[in-house]
Design an enzyme around this catalytic site. Structure first.
Site, PDB file in Angstrom:
ATOM      1  N   PHE A   1      15.179   1.334   1.580  1.00 52.69           N
ATOM      2  CA  PHE A   1      15.077  -0.085   1.272  1.00 52.69           C
ATOM      3  C   PHE A   1      13.637  -0.443   0.906  1.00 52.69           C
ATOM      4  CE2 PHE A   1      14.402  -4.514   2.823  1.00 52.69           C
ATOM      5  CZ  PHE A   1      15.120  -5.133   1.800  1.00 52.69           C
TER       6      PHE A   1
ATOM      7  N   MET B   1       0.099 -20.272 -29.637  1.00 54.31           N
ATOM      8  CA  MET B   1      -0.485 -19.163 -30.390  1.00 54.31           C
ATOM      9  C   MET B   1       0.590 -18.429 -31.190  1.00 54.31           C
ATOM     10  SD  MET B   1      -3.175 -17.753 -31.317  1.00 54.31           S
ATOM     11  CE  MET B   1      -4.655 -17.742 -30.316  1.00 54.31           C
TER      12      MET B   1
ATOM     13  N   LYS C   1       4.525   2.768   6.409  1.00 49.75           N
ATOM     14  CA  LYS C   1       4.590   1.978   7.642  1.00 49.75           C
ATOM     15  C   LYS C   1       4.255   2.826   8.870  1.00 49.75           C
ATOM     16  CE  LYS C   1       7.407  -1.512   9.873  1.00 49.75           C
ATOM     17  NZ  LYS C   1       8.637  -2.321   9.802  1.00 49.75           N
TER      18      LYS C   1
END
Ligand SMILES: Cc1ncc(C[n+]2csc(CCOP(=O)(O)OP(=O)(O)O)c2C)c(N)n1
Ligand SMILES: [Mg+2]
Lengths: 578, 178
Positions: free
Chosen positions: A111, A481, A161
């Site tokens: 995930f 532009m 992590k």
């Protein structure tokens, strides 16, 4: 001392002297957010990670210190790819820290996993996936070193992590950097510098072509010395506006696709271009084969890969712009006591061009106070109503070119824009980052209506964090532009460029984001409204200027043509072909 | 893959000393891929100093873009040194493993050619032989051509490794990019 990887990360950032970071937490980076509570480092919670990246850039542009962004894995990491690429193109020192899924899950399509180092490899100066908490201090120290030395740029550190959660032993701040493959050469070759001085002394029609490298090397003062002692005029590229004061009599302003006639043409006619920290970008050179055909080239850059990339220099000098220019000043002085040839004919020619082809637009006369609102007029009023050290951040489009053309930049680091990548949505977050870095300065963002819609949500960040930037939206109801190109090169067949003047309602939208907001529709309201905006100092303020949709940016060198084919104005009679 | 060197003048040998770290090969390869340049052969192995690996890259490209790509390569933080080797001024070697059809009737013919080229037979089956041959890439090309007639079953080449020639080496022909 035992620390978690997360604590080691925050401590390392403190050791690097980081005072602020821009970010938004999520699963993988969560451990790093806990020690932030106890850290003196200010964290600014953004509303979109692209905002964090551009704020870090704006901060870096304004202060010269590296900007820091902290985001989580997967979608957050991909959201920051645009600012990384932007910083890479414009050599902006920046360190991005991304969370990553636990190291054991890498490669399993976990995930919010993405191959962050893979995705960002080609848009960073360097990136690193950390697999051991023990390496964190070293890698952070290296990241800041790489981001800020040599040719500056973005560095990304990817932190799984479990690495953030693991414990490590904090010994001491790594005392030295050991990067055997990274030793930027800052000192120019003395023989080359002498050669350069000789070319200068021989040159009758020289131009200094100053680029963003001047600002990165903090070489503005050295550049002024060189220009003044030799009397050589200076063009400042889009990335170098402010590197040499516009008010200086030797300043010719911006060259390139929308550069002024004198800057473009003096380069075309020059017999010597002294390129200092500039990179012969296609927006400056036009068709390369037709660029400055008679000019010899002295090219100074810290990045050896720039020398000869586009145009082969006669005198290549690898080195830090400031050091090299300082040496060059000495070398010029040493050669025939600094004697320079008579260049009065050249300067007279330049003055004539300036007189014949100034920037021009239809200024409102006092009796047409409610006529169409010209964007150039808005910029002139804004320029004249702000302190001369006001920082101006710009979006990308027509408004950017007008801002560069009509502002007067008299100080370095007062102009912040996305030059290389041309990233719409840059200005609001960049202005926020600049204001955070320079709270003492007034900071205006000049934005287009199209650009504003890409990152306006960061005004919520600015309100919440009490960062009182000011935004001028030049609302021409178009992707102006692109509309200009369709008008000029696609037979006025307008395809998907109309935005609407009042959808969204910019005033209500800005107010909803906590800003003070005004709308200006006529020339006679411009000044009073700017004055009101300048008084707001406790929250962001937005002025929506309803500008003339049909206005185009001139001069223009049409894409693919030589700079000799510069078109100075909209009416066919005023087109100049040489 | 044809082993014949098509336009040899477009082939350049770069010897790249890199830090021995994860992802370095991807960084190097990415610079070539981005520009659409084909890596013709590649050999990677650690050096005598375990912190570094040496890449020998043969790349199919004109000289001018090569100079630019060499400079870009050198910008990679993990790249320590780059040397372009002139093929005429360097010693190049490559190793080949080949299984070739060789039934009883033609076996001696194959063995004879293997001997001529200084190869070795490393495996023998009923219908085929596996041969190893180390040498100059050019010799390997020649051998491969000759074996085609018998029927190559499988072929593996390592990609070349190279070192500069010693005595006769003129300094100008070794270009260290720094
Ligand atoms: C992210 C991004 N998408 C598309 C473009 C192409 N582009 C360049 S200028 C421009 C129009 C910008 O419109 P606006 O912000 O209204 O500015 P204007 O030109 O009208 O002043 C577009 C779409 C771009 N530069 N960046
Ligand atoms: Mg617009």
């Amino acid at each position: 001392m035992r620390l978690t990887g997360a604590q080691a990360l925050i401590k390392s950032l403190e050791m690097e002297g980081v005072e602020v970071m821009f970010g938004l937490p999520g699963g993988a980076i969560l451990p790093a957010y806990d020690p932030i509570i106890d850290s003196p480092i200010r964290h600014i919670l953004v509303r979109h990670e692209q905002g964090a990246g551009h704020m870090a850039e704006g901060y870096a542009h304004a202060t010269g210190r590296p900007g820091v962004a902290l985001v989580t894995s997967g979608p957050a990491a991909t959201n920051i790819v645009t600012p990384l690429c932007d910083a890479y193109m414009d050599s902006v020192p920046m360190v991005a820290i991304t969370g990553q899924v636990p190291s054991t899950a890498i490669g399993t399509d976990a995930f919010q996993e993405c191959d962050t180092v893979g995705i960002t490899r080609s848009v960073t100066k360097h990136n690193e996936l950390v697999m051991d908490a023990q390496d964190i201090p070293r890698i952070i120290r290296e990241a800041f070193h790489i981001a800020t030395t040599g040719r500056p740029g973005p560095v990304l550190v990817d932190l799984p992590k479990d690495v953030l959660q693991a414990t490590m032993e904090w010994h001491e701040w790594p005392p030295a950097i050991d990067l055997p493959g990274y030793k930027p050469n800052t000192k120019g070759h003395p023989r080359m510098i002498k050669e350069a001085a000789k070319l200068i002394a021989e040159s009758r029609r020289p131009v200094i072509y100053a680029g963003g490298g001047i600002l990165k090397a903090r070489a503005a003062e050295a550049l002024r010395q060189l220009a003044e002692m030799t009397g050589i005029p200076v063009v400042t590229t889009l990335m170098a506006r402010g590197a040499f004061p516009d008010r200086h009599e030797l300043c010719l302003g911006m060259p390139g696709m929308h550069g002024n006639y004198t800057a473009v043409t003096s380069m075309q006619k020059a017999d010597l271009l002294i390129a200092l920290g500039s990179r012969f970008d296609d927006r400056v050179t036009g068709k390369v084969g037709g660029f400055a055909p008679e000019a010899k080239i002295i090219h100074v850059d810290i990045d050896p890969a720039e020398l000869g990339k586009v145009r082969r220099p006669d005198v290549p000098i690898v080195g830090d712009c400031r050091q090299v220019i300082e040496e060059l000043v000495k070398a010029v002085a040493a050669l025939d006591e600094g004697a320079q040839p008579d260049r009065s004919a050249w300067m007279a020619q330049i003055r004539q061009w300036q007189k014949d082809f100034p920037l021009q637009y239809d200024r409102p006369s006092p009796d047409q106070a409610d006529g169409p609102l010209k964007p150039q007029y808005v910029l002139e009023c804004l320029r004249d109503s702000t302190p001369d050290d006001c920082i101006l951040a710009s979006g990308v489009g027509q408004h950017q070119m007008w801002a560069s053309q009509y502002w007067q930049f008299d100080h370095p680091y007062t102009w912040i824009n996305s030059g290389g990548l041309g990233t719409m949505g840059f200005s609001v977050p960049a202005a926020i980052g600049a204001k955070v870095g320079r709270p003492d300065r007034m900071v205006w963002a000049v934005d287009g209506d199209g650009c504003f819609q890409m990152t306006a949500q960061e005004l919520v960040t600015a309100s919440a964090e009490r960062i009182p930037i000011k935004v001028a939206i030049l609302n021409n109801a178009y992707l102006g532009m692109v509309r200009q190109w369709q008008e000029m090169f696609y037979d006025e067949r307008y395809s998907e460029v109309y935005l609407s003047p009042d959808l969204p309602d910019y005033v209500k939208w800005s107010e909803a984001m906590g800003c003070v907001a005004f709308r200006v529709e006529h020339p006679d309201e411009v000044q009073a409204t700017i004055d009101k905006a300048n008084e707001v100092d406790d929250r962001p303020v937005v002025i929506e200027f309803r500008t003339d949709s049909s206005e185009k940016v001139f001069p223009m060198v049409p894409a693919g043509l030589s700079n000799d084919d510069i078109v100075v104005g909209p009416t066919p009679g005023r087109e100049v072909r040489q | 893959m044809s082993a014949l060197v098509g336009s040899a003048n477009r082939h350049h040998t770069l010897v790249v000393l890199v830090e021995n770290k994860a992802g370095v090969l991807a960084r190097v390869a990415g610079l070539f891929a981005r520009r659409g340049f084909n890596i013709y052969s590649l050999a990677v192995a650690p050096t005598d100093d375990e912190r570094f690996s040496r890449l020998t890259v043969v790349v199919d490209v004109e000289s001018a873009p090569l100079e630019q790509i060499t400079k870009q390569l050198f910008k990679l933080i993990n790249v320590v040194k780059i040397t372009e080797l002139d093929q005429a001024e360097s010693v190049e070697r490559e190793l080949m493993l080949m299984t070739v059809r060789a039934d009883a009737g033609r076996r001696s013919e194959v063995i004879e050619l293997v001997n001529v080229f200084g190869g070795k037979i490393v495996d023998v089956g009923h219908e085929a032989l596996t041969i190893t041959l180390a040498g100059k890439p050019r010799n390997l090309d020649d051998f491969e051509e000759l074996m085609r007639a018998f029927g190559i079953v499988e072929l593996q080449r390592t990609g070349r490794v190279a070192l500069p020639q010693l005595d006769r080496r003129a300094p100008a022909q070794i270009r260290k990019v720094s």
